[in-house]
Structures are given as structure tokens and as C-alpha cells.
Design an enzyme around this catalytic site. Structure first.
Site, PDB file in Angstrom:
ATOM      1  N   GLU A 125      40.285  37.374  37.021  1.00 45.85           N
ATOM      2  CA  GLU A 125      40.440  38.343  38.097  1.00 45.85           C
ATOM      3  C   GLU A 125      39.066  38.625  38.702  1.00 45.85           C
ATOM      4  OE1 GLU A 125      42.161  42.123  37.001  1.00 45.85           O
ATOM      5  OE2 GLU A 125      42.473  42.664  39.085  1.00 45.85           O
ATOM      6  N   MET A 267      40.412  43.162  30.305  1.00 43.96           N
ATOM      7  CA  MET A 267      41.253  42.398  31.227  1.00 43.96           C
ATOM      8  C   MET A 267      42.625  42.132  30.618  1.00 43.96           C
ATOM      9  SD  MET A 267      41.532  41.082  34.134  1.00 43.96           S
ATOM     10  CE  MET A 267      43.113  40.447  34.607  1.00 43.96           C
ATOM     11  N   GLU A 268      43.657  42.378  31.422  1.00 46.21           N
ATOM     12  CA  GLU A 268      45.047  42.390  30.962  1.00 46.21           C
ATOM     13  C   GLU A 268      45.732  41.025  30.944  1.00 46.21           C
ATOM     14  OE1 GLU A 268      43.937  43.707  33.944  1.00 46.21           O
ATOM     15  OE2 GLU A 268      45.405  43.391  35.535  1.00 46.21           O
ATOM     16  N   ASN A 269      45.013  39.917  30.796  1.00 47.72           N
ATOM     17  CA  ASN A 269      45.633  38.591  30.768  1.00 47.72           C
ATOM     18  C   ASN A 269      46.905  38.592  29.933  1.00 47.72           C
ATOM     19  OD1 ASN A 269      43.033  37.680  31.862  1.00 47.72           O
ATOM     20  ND2 ASN A 269      42.333  38.015  29.766  1.00 47.72           N
ATOM     21  N   GLU A 302      45.238  48.451  29.424  1.00 45.61           N
ATOM     22  CA  GLU A 302      45.521  47.008  29.519  1.00 45.61           C
ATOM     23  C   GLU A 302      46.939  46.718  29.050  1.00 45.61           C
ATOM     24  OE1 GLU A 302      43.375  45.713  31.298  1.00 45.61           O
ATOM     25  OE2 GLU A 302      41.780  47.176  30.943  1.00 45.61           O
ATOM     26  N   GLU A 324      46.412  49.021  39.809  1.00 47.93           N
ATOM     27  CA  GLU A 324      45.352  49.812  39.166  1.00 47.93           C
ATOM     28  C   GLU A 324      45.592  51.316  39.274  1.00 47.93           C
ATOM     29  OE1 GLU A 324      43.638  48.548  37.071  1.00 47.93           O
ATOM     30  OE2 GLU A 324      43.590  46.421  37.609  1.00 47.93           O
TER      31      GLU A 324
HETATM   32  N1  TRP Z   1      42.071  44.339  35.751  1.00 49.83           N
HETATM   33  C1  TRP Z   1      40.971  44.876  35.006  1.00 49.83           C
HETATM   34  C2  TRP Z   1      41.359  46.296  34.661  1.00 49.83           C
HETATM   35  O1  TRP Z   1      41.221  47.212  35.380  1.00 49.83           O
HETATM   36  C3  TRP Z   1      39.690  44.895  35.783  1.00 49.83           C
HETATM   37  C4  TRP Z   1      38.732  43.781  35.542  1.00 49.83           C
HETATM   38  C5  TRP Z   1      38.351  43.268  34.355  1.00 49.83           C
HETATM   39  C6  TRP Z   1      37.959  43.103  36.507  1.00 49.83           C
HETATM   40  N2  TRP Z   1      37.399  42.321  34.542  1.00 49.83           N
HETATM   41  C7  TRP Z   1      37.143  42.186  35.848  1.00 49.83           C
HETATM   42  C8  TRP Z   1      37.874  43.173  37.881  1.00 49.83           C
HETATM   43  C9  TRP Z   1      36.239  41.386  36.521  1.00 49.83           C
HETATM   44  C10 TRP Z   1      36.985  42.359  38.557  1.00 49.83           C
HETATM   45  C11 TRP Z   1      36.172  41.468  37.890  1.00 49.83           C
HETATM   46  O2  TRP Z   1      41.951  46.538  33.688  1.00 49.83           O
HETATM   47 ZN    ZN Z   2      43.440  47.901  35.295  1.00 48.78          ZN
END
Ligand code: TRP
Ligand code: ZN
Length: 882
Positions: A125, A267-269, A302, A324
Site C-alpha cells: 500500500e 499493514m492489514e495484508n 489492522e 481508514e
Molecule cells: N493501511 C495501513 C493502516 O492504516 C497504512 C499503511 C501501512 C501505509 N504502511 C503504509 C500507508 C505505507 C502508506 C504507506 O493500517
Molecule cells: Zn488503517
């Protein structure tokens, strides 16, 4: 430099091709990593033009082969440039095989596939997948992924990707492989891969429908004893989402990996979250109470994305707040239920006002659903996250808890498996409740913080009370005229004794409760209350029911009264803050003199009363008695006059010192009464007790007496938990004495092998109020444990200096500014995302007095005139200079 391209929401077009299946193959090596992808591609037949070429995104890739339906494609059949692979003349449906070469070990941007600390991991992301392979790297292209990873068995015994492990084996003596498959379609930004020498703890969760889910947290060997709290937090979050929203986890395994080098929080992968280790690792000896809370919050955040973000995802990046804002709202509610609702609300509003309000009044101001961007990474902002969450909270308040739940149910029923928009969300809320949110939608499209003023009048004869609200929203970049918004304002009325009055609006036949939600729709609107038996003191914007600036023109007597009596704890705290801030601002502006004994008396009495209260929650007391910071005062002052950080520093120091001196005995008693009794615990009550105790210690520290130094040293040496240890070190860090140097050295010796604890060590020194600290900070840049490549270290040393030490950062010599420019330019080449975040520190230059303005402007010009400035930094700095 060439002006980078701006992307606009109005230019959104559906994709020309769909990717039904994505088969990835990674051959991880020390110098070159090979990525082979096989994509099943199908033309989007909703589009009338059947001749659109296939355009794939790709960046920093070395293209080796292209095959269509297994046949090599000649190089005249496609084109590559620095951003795309374009193939003309493709069949309606076909398979595309692309092999590329990348160097994760040289990827310091921490985006795409990178190797740090011996671990391969990904961050896709927002637009990082294109640094792994050629792909339509946009969230509305959803595909089923399988991923095979091959790597050295000794160096990378653990091989992970999204979904379920399908198969694994050895390729030869030294190399092994694993194949993962994710049954859910997902956008490329949710893809993840990890390979490294990791260990894990395992637990299980039984879902409400009776399925057993395996939970694993992967960390480096030495951190295996610091995973328990994260695991408990995950299980609490899973249970909470079932209880509150009826949402259940959907795969058989949920994995979390902690890495030290990470740009953001986590990060929510899908099925494989990757976390900044700061939001996973904790034990009482190494993590503070705040760390424990943050871990619980981020783990939950997450996890909640699995439904709000993954199952229902984004049509395009302009919709970022759809996932978000909603997910922050959900994590805030979760934390409120796990800890204390009013205290959670107070700290959220405090940070909203400190960071989002200024953003909304500065050069980067943008609507919660932005209209345009140069670099999407720059739009992971307080506005999208926190103001976005406030929008959801207003909907929740307007529709009520059950109405909101109905709306959520309809949202998932309609959109599960789809890529949608904030409009789709609002529509689901409306349709499920037969509500009209047409005017409310302006919250998504209008930037800027609305301002509300209130005129109030009591009519003795008729026993009526009228409140007239006027709203306006200041202009923001590219948007000068604003329409009136739908603003929900929660109001209560207090009688002389401080009790809530029953509230009855004109036209209602009986009173309805003691807090009422007034909906503002027009620029000016009057509400009349009847049967108001005496002139009331109004409590306006209870619970911070809308993200607005309230100009209620309270007298300081009213503020002190509300601080003592308001039943709404948020507003009670807010009244106290306004009261303390008002006095300090008057002193800064020379309206009252430092030595006026009445002034001090006026502050100290309510302060003492709160401090000694036995009925109030201790966490709440600590929040009330944490005076507005120098930055918070600066923000308030900047609404009417230029900021002079030096003056603000002097006044705030004077006041805290005066309070400490006047209440020395009380602070000492509070300090003693709140010592740790028995075993260390992280329940809300123990946390509150520690925070009050350490607040008392920090006020006492202002006195800088040998006696206080001794108390602080004693706490520092005896502490068995990081909360107390770091609090004591913090107090010592501001006092010039030999004990300070010894404590800093001892702390380093004790913790030099724990990188997260060392972040605290750097941050404490960067925040030290000792004059000339910048020289020490420059020295620390060369410390062997500091690394400019590690974002946590940069935040600890560099960002803490700007944030915790505004007085020295803004030193009139301009040295603080020069120091920042050097770091920004250094980072620009290493990690543009982090460089751009740092560059934001100059966004508010126009709010300062003329000499500092000039100095900051010169730095911005220096940055923008540097060759090879990244798009990230360019966007921030060029906007600041407008
Ligand atoms: N989706 C992630 C969150 O808010 C945000 C995020 C994690 C992100 N790593 C990133 C956004 C790197 C931009 C770049 O939970
Ligand atoms: Zn988020």
C-alpha cells in the site's frame, strides 16, 4: 525538475482489463531476486472501446521475458518506460507471463519488496506492488493470488504469504520453497510476502460460528517473550468485532509479523499483517503503559480492516477514508470499551486539535475525500484518518447505535467482495435508516475546520433560554467559498448548583433528557429552550460531537465552573484546558503581567481542587492537569497573532514552575500515595495511578532541587517497569546535573541490545529542555545505534526534536531549521515517504513572526531547488510555498 503529474478523482475510469488469477513465483537471492508472474487477463467488456492496449504499472523493474499464452512476445510488440509496460493488440482473454529482476537488498524506500535486518518483506500500500512486478496496480482490480517462494533454508527458514499454505518442499540441499494460496479476491495493495529467520507464538480463536482459527505472531528470536500482549489484544479484537458488529474472521489462519524497519504503524495484508515491531513487542520491563495501549489499538485496527478495507475495498485511492476513517472509528470504539471512554475521547480530541486542525488550516488542507494528489503516500493524513473517523462518529450519533449497525449490515450485504466509494457507504447508512444525509455529505468534499459561534440569552420573564449558532468555514487551497454544513452539536445546561437541567425545546411537550443533539443546517440558527428555571451555564459540544472550532466566549469564571461541575467529562476537561490556555495566552500577549498574584491564584485554586479530588478518575485528573503544550498554545495564538515560540516557552515554564512551587506539598503527597503497591499490573486503574504519580513527579521536577533529583534517581534506579523508569529519566533529562548524565549512560548500558528501548533513549534526549540540546542531537546522529535508514530511529531523534522541543527547534539562529533541511535532503535519496513527512514540519511557516517566517521560507526554497528531489517531497514543499 519536471513538474510531476497530478492525478484527479474526476479522471477516474474503470479498468480496461480484469485479472482473474495471479500466480506469483519468487526466487529470493542475495543479489538478484527473480519474480515470475502469470496473470489470467480478461478484457472489461463494459467498456465500448475494445482496442485499448493493456497498460501495466511497473517501477524500478528489470524486465526479462514477456509471454502471451505461453509464447514469447517480440520486443516490438510492447513498450516499456519508467512507469509502464504497454502491450498493444492483445486477445480478449489470455494468460500473460512476465519475469522481472529486482534488488530488495538495495531497496531503502521500504516500499515494494525490501530486505532489512536480514528479513525479506513487502509493503504494497498504496502503490508499491508495481515495484515487485508489472501489474494494474489499482485497488479496483481484484484478483485471486497464489504465491510460491523459494529461498535459502538456513537464512530464511520461514516463508509466508497471504492465505493458506498449500504445499512446501526442498529444491535442493540448501533451498526450500512454500506455496500459499489466498481464496479471497483482493487488490494488489493487500499482497504480502515474508521470508526470514523468525520464530512464532501460537494460539487459537473459536469464532462465534464455531470455527477454530490459528493465530500466529512471528518475531525475531530474542523477542519471543514480548508477544503475549499482542496475542491477547488480537483475541479481544476478534471477540469485540463479533459482539459489536457481528463480524467474524474468514480464513483458517491469521498471521502477524513484526519487523523493525517499517514506514508506518502496521499493514492489514489479507491474513498476513506486517507490523512495525513497536506495535507488537511489549513486556512491562521494556514497554510503557501507553505502548501497551497502542499495541492493543493498532492490532485491533489492522484486524478490523479485514472487513472494512479487505472484504469491502476501495474503488480508487481518493476513497482512502472509506477504509481508514471507518477503521479508526472502529478501533476508537474498541479502545473505549477496553479502557475508559471519556479518557480515550479526551486524548483523541487532543491529537485531532494538535495535528488535524492545523493541517486543515495549512497548505496541505484537503477534503476527507481528496480531489487530487501527486503522490498518494502523502495522503495518509490526519484528515483522512482522524477527521474521517469523526465523520463516521457524527453519523453514529445522528442515526444512533442501532441505526448505525443497520447501516453497517446493509453496507456489507450490498458490497461484500466489491471495490466501492465513500458515497456507497453513506448511501447504505441512509437507505437502512430512511435518513437524509444529503447536506451531511459536504463533510467529505469540503476541506477546512468549520467554526461555530454561539450567542446566548436568558429571558427572566418567560423562563426561556435561546442559543443562536453561526457557522462559517474558512477558505482552503482551491476552495474559497464553503456551503453551510450539517453539524450535530450536543448541548447540556447547568444550573447554579452545577446540576444538569432537564432540557425542553420550544414545541416539545416535556423535557427530554439532560443532553440534547441540536442539528445545525443553516449559517445561522436559533434554538429556544423553555421552562429554564434560572440562568444556566451551557455545556456546548459535549463529547466533541463534531470536529469544529467552538467560539463560545465563556468567561473564565464560567470555565472554572464547568471544570468543577460539568457531568460531561470531555467538556469538563475541555473547559479546564480553555481556562488554563486562556490565562497563558493573555500572558504571552502581555494582557496580564507575570507577577500579578491574582492570576496565579486563579489558576492554582482550580488546579489544586482537581488534583486533590477523590471522586474523579485519576487518569482524568492527569489529563486535566496536563497543561496545553507549547505547540497547542501556538496553534491557539496563531488564530489571531503570529507565533513567537520563545515567548510561549517562557510563559508556560513560568506557570508550571509557579504551580509546582505553590503545590509542592500536595504533589509530594500524591507522589507518595500513588506508589506501586504489590504486583505490577496493566489494568486501567493501575495505569491511571502511575500516570498521576508521574505527573506529580514531573511538576516537582520543575523545581530542580537536590531533593527532587534524589527522588527521581531513586525511582529511576528502582523501577521494575518501563513506565516508571522512563518517566524518571524524562524528569532528569531536563535538569543540568551529573545525575542526569549518569542516568542517561546507565539506561544505555542496560538497554543497548533492545532497539525499541533505544528509540526511547534517543527521544528523551531530543526532547530535553536543556538549552543548546541541538548539538547533542547532532552528535547522536553519529551514534552507532542510530541509523537514518530506520524510520523509528528518525522519528525518535529527529521528529521528537521538532515535536517535543518546539522552542529549540524554532531557535532564532535558524540552526534547528538548517538541521531539519539537512535531514530531509539526506532522506530524500533514501526514503522519500519519510522525507516528505519530515518536510511537513515547515508547512506552518506563515503562522510565525516575520524573522522565523523568512528563515523557514529560505529552507523550503533550498529544498525545492535541490536537484533530484522526489515527487513526495516536491508535493509537500511546493504546496507549502504557494
Ligand atoms: N493501511 C495501513 C493502516 O492504516 C497504512 C499503511 C501501512 C501505509 N504502511 C503504509 C500507508 C505505507 C502508506 C504507506 O493500517
Ligand atoms: Zn488503517
Amino acid at each position: 525538475m519536471e513538474k510531476p503529474e497530478v492525478k484527479y478523482l474526476k479522471d477516474y475510469r474503470p479498468p480496461a482489463y480484469w485479472i482473474d488469477n495471479t500466480e506469483l513465483n519468487f526466487d529470493l537471492q542475495e543479489t538478484n531476486t527473480l519474480v515470475k508472474s502469470v496473470l489470467n487477463i480478461r478484457r472489461n467488456n463494459d467498456l465500448s472501446d475494445k482496442t485499448i492496449p493493456l497498460v501495466l504499472d511497473g517501477k524500478n523493474l528489470e524486465l526479462l521475458f514477456v509471454k502471451i499464452d505461453k509464447k514469447h512476445l517480440d520486443s516490438d510488440k510492447y513498450q516499456i518506460n519508467s512507469e509502464n509496460l504497454t502491450i498493444y493488440d492483445v486477445p480478449e482473454s489470455f494468460s500473460l507471463e512476465v519475469t522481472t529482476k529486482i534488488q530488495p537488498q538495495n531497496n531503502t524506500s521500504l516500499e515494494g519488496l525490501y530486505k532489512a535486518g536480514g528479513i525479506f518483506c513487502t509493503q504494497c500500500e498504496a502503490e508499491g506492488f508495481r515495484k515487485i512486478t508489472y501489474f494494474p496496480d489499482r485497488p479496483d482490480v481484484m484478483s485471486k493470488y497464489s504465491c510460491t517462494i523459494t529461498a535459502d533454508r538456513e537464512k530464511y527458514p520461514i516463508l509466508l504469504s497471504n492465505g493458506n499454505l498449500i504445499n512446501s518442499g526442498m529444491t535442493d540441499q540448501n533451498r526450500h520453497w512454500a506455496q500459499w494460496e489466498d481464496p479471497f479476491k483482493k487488490p494488489s495493495y493487500l499482497f504480502a510476502l515474508v521470508a526470514g529467520d523468525l520464530v512464532y507464538i501460537e494460539d487459537f480463536y473459536k469464532t462465534k460460528s464455531g470455527r477454530s482459527v490459528t493465530l500466529r505472531i512471528y518475531v525475531e528470536h530474542m523477542n519471543i517473550d514480548k508477544c503475549g500482549h499482542a496475542m491477547q489484544s488480537l483475541k479481544k479484537a476478534m471477540k469485540w468485532d463479533e459482539d459489536v458488529f457481528g463480524l467474524e474472521y474468514d480464513l483458517d489462519i491469521y498471521m502477524i509479523v513484526a519487523v523493525n524497519d517499517f514506514n508506518m504503524g502496521a499493514m492489514e495484508n489479507k491474513g498476513l499483517n506486517i507490523f512495525n515491531s513497536k506495535y507488537v513487542l511489549a513486556k512491562p520491563e521494556t514497554a510503557t503503559d501507553i505502548d501497551f495501549w497502542n499495541i492493543e489499538r493498532v492490532i485491533a485496527h489492522e484486524y478490523f480492516h479485514n472487513w472494512t478495507g479487505n472484504r469491502v475495498t476501495l474503488k480508487n485511492w481518493f476513497q482512502l477514508s472509506l477504509k481508514e476513517g471507518l477503521t479508526v472509528f472502529r478501533d476508537q470504539e474498541f479502545s473505549s470499551d477496553m479502557t475508559s471512554r471519556p479518557v480515550k475521547r479526551i486524548s483523541d480530541v487532543r491529537s485531532l486539535r494538535s495535528f488535524q486542525f492545523p493541517e486543515d488550516a495549512g497548505p496541505m488542507a484537503h477534503p476527507v475525500r481528496p480531489e487530487s494528489y501527486i503522490e498518494m503516500d502523502n495522503f495518509y493524513t490526519m484528515t483522512v484518518y482522524e477527521k474521517g473517523a469523526e465523520i463516521i462518529r457524527m453519523i453514529h450519533r445522528i442515526l444512533g447505535k442501532q441505526g448505525f449497525r443497520k447501516g453497517m449490515n446493509l453496507y456489507f450485504k450490498r458490497h461484500d467482495g466489491q471495490a466501492v466509494t465513500t458515497e456507497d457507504f453513506v448511501k447504505a447508512m441512509e437507505d437502512a435508516n430512511q435518513a437524509d444525509l444529503r447536506q451531511f455529505r459536504l463533510w467529505y468534499s469540503q476541506a477546512g475546520t468549520p467554526e461555530i459561534s454561539v450567542k446566548r440569552a436568558y429571558n427572566h420573564k418567560n423562563k426561556t433560554y435561546s442559543m443562536t449558532f453561526t457557522q462559517k468555514c474558512p477558505p482552503s487551497p482551491g476552495m474559497s467559498e464553503k456551503k453551510a454544513m450539517h453539524i450535530p452539536v450536543a448541548v447540556g445546561l447547568l444550573d447554579k448548583a452545577g446540576n444538569d437541567m432537564p432540557l425542553q425545546l420550544a414545541g416539545q411537550d416535556k423535557p427530554e433528557g439532560t443532553t440534547i443533539l441540536l442539528n445545525l443546517y443553516k449559517t445561522t440558527q436559533t434554538f429556544e429552550f423553555v421552562n429554564v428555571y434560572e440562568p444556566p451555564v451551557p455545556s456546548i459540544l459535549r463529547g466533541f460531537s463534531a470536529p469544529v472550532k467552538l467560539r463560545a466566549e465563556y468567561t473564565s469564571r464560567e470555565q472554572a465552573f464547568l471544570l468543577a461541575n460539568d457531568s460531561d467529562e470531555f467538556h469538563r476537561w475541555d473547559s479546564g484546558q480553555r481556562f488554563f490556555a486562556g490565562t497563558m495566552i493573555n500572558m504571552v500577549q502581555g494582557k496580564i503581567k507575570n507577577h500579578d498574584p491574582d492570576v496565579l491564584g486563579a489558576i492554582i485554586e482550580p488546579f489544586r481542587k482537581t488534583l486533590l479530588s477523590t471522586e474523579l478518575d485519576k487518569a482524568f485528573i492527569s489529563h486535566v492537569l496536563t497543561l496545553p503544550s507549547e505547540s497547542e498554545l501556538g496553534i491557539l495564538i496563531s488564530e489571531t497573532a503570529p507565533i513567537d515560540p520563545e515567548l510561549i516557552h517562557q510563559v508556560r515554564r513560568f506557570i508550571t514552575h509557579a504551580i509546582a512551587k505553590a503545590l509542592k506539598n500536595d504533589f509530594e503527597r500524591i507522589y507518595q500515595d500513588n506508589q506501586e503497591k504489590g504486583l505490577y499490573n496493566i489494568d486501567a486503574e493501575s495505569i491511571a495511578r502511575r500516570s498521576l504519580k508521574n505527573l506529580a513527579l514531573s511538576y516537582l521536577g520543575m523545581l530542580e532541587t537536590p531533593e527532587i533529583i534524589k527522588i527521581a534517581c531513586n525511582q529511576f534506579n528502582k523501577a521494575e517497569n518501563m513506565t516508571d523508569e522512563i518517566a524518571a529519566l524524562g524528569v532528569l533529562s531536563h535538569i543540568q546535573c551529573s545525575e542526569r548524565e549518569k542516568a542517561i549512560d546507565d539506561f544505555y548500558q542496560k538497554w543497548k541490545s533492545d532497539t525499541l528501548v533505544l528509540d526511547k533513549w534517543f527521544a528523551i534526549q531530543a526532547g530535553s529542555q536543556i538549552p543548546g540540546i541541538i548539538d547533542k542531537i547532532k552528535e547522536l546522529l553519529n551514534h552507532p545505534d542510530f541509523s537514518i535508514k530506520n524510520p523509528n530511529k528518525v522519528r525518535a531523534l529527529v521528529s521528537s526534536f521538532c515535536g517535543m522541543n518546539p522552542w529549540q527547534f524554532h531557535h532564532i539562529s535558524g540552526n534547528g531549521y538548517k538541521f531539519m533541511t539537512d535531514r530531509i535532503l539526506e532522506l530524500n535519496a533514501i526514503n522519500p515517504q519519510i522525507a516528505a513527512r519530515m518536510a511537513g514540519i515547515f508547512n506552518h511557516w506563515k503562522k510565525y513572526e516575520p524573522s522565523r517566517q523568512k528563515l523557514m521560507k529560505a529552507e523550503l526554497e533550498k529544498i525545492i531547488n535541490t536537484p533530484d528531489i522526489s515527487r513526495h517531497v516536491y508535493e509537500i514543499v511546493s504546496k507549502a510555498l504557494v
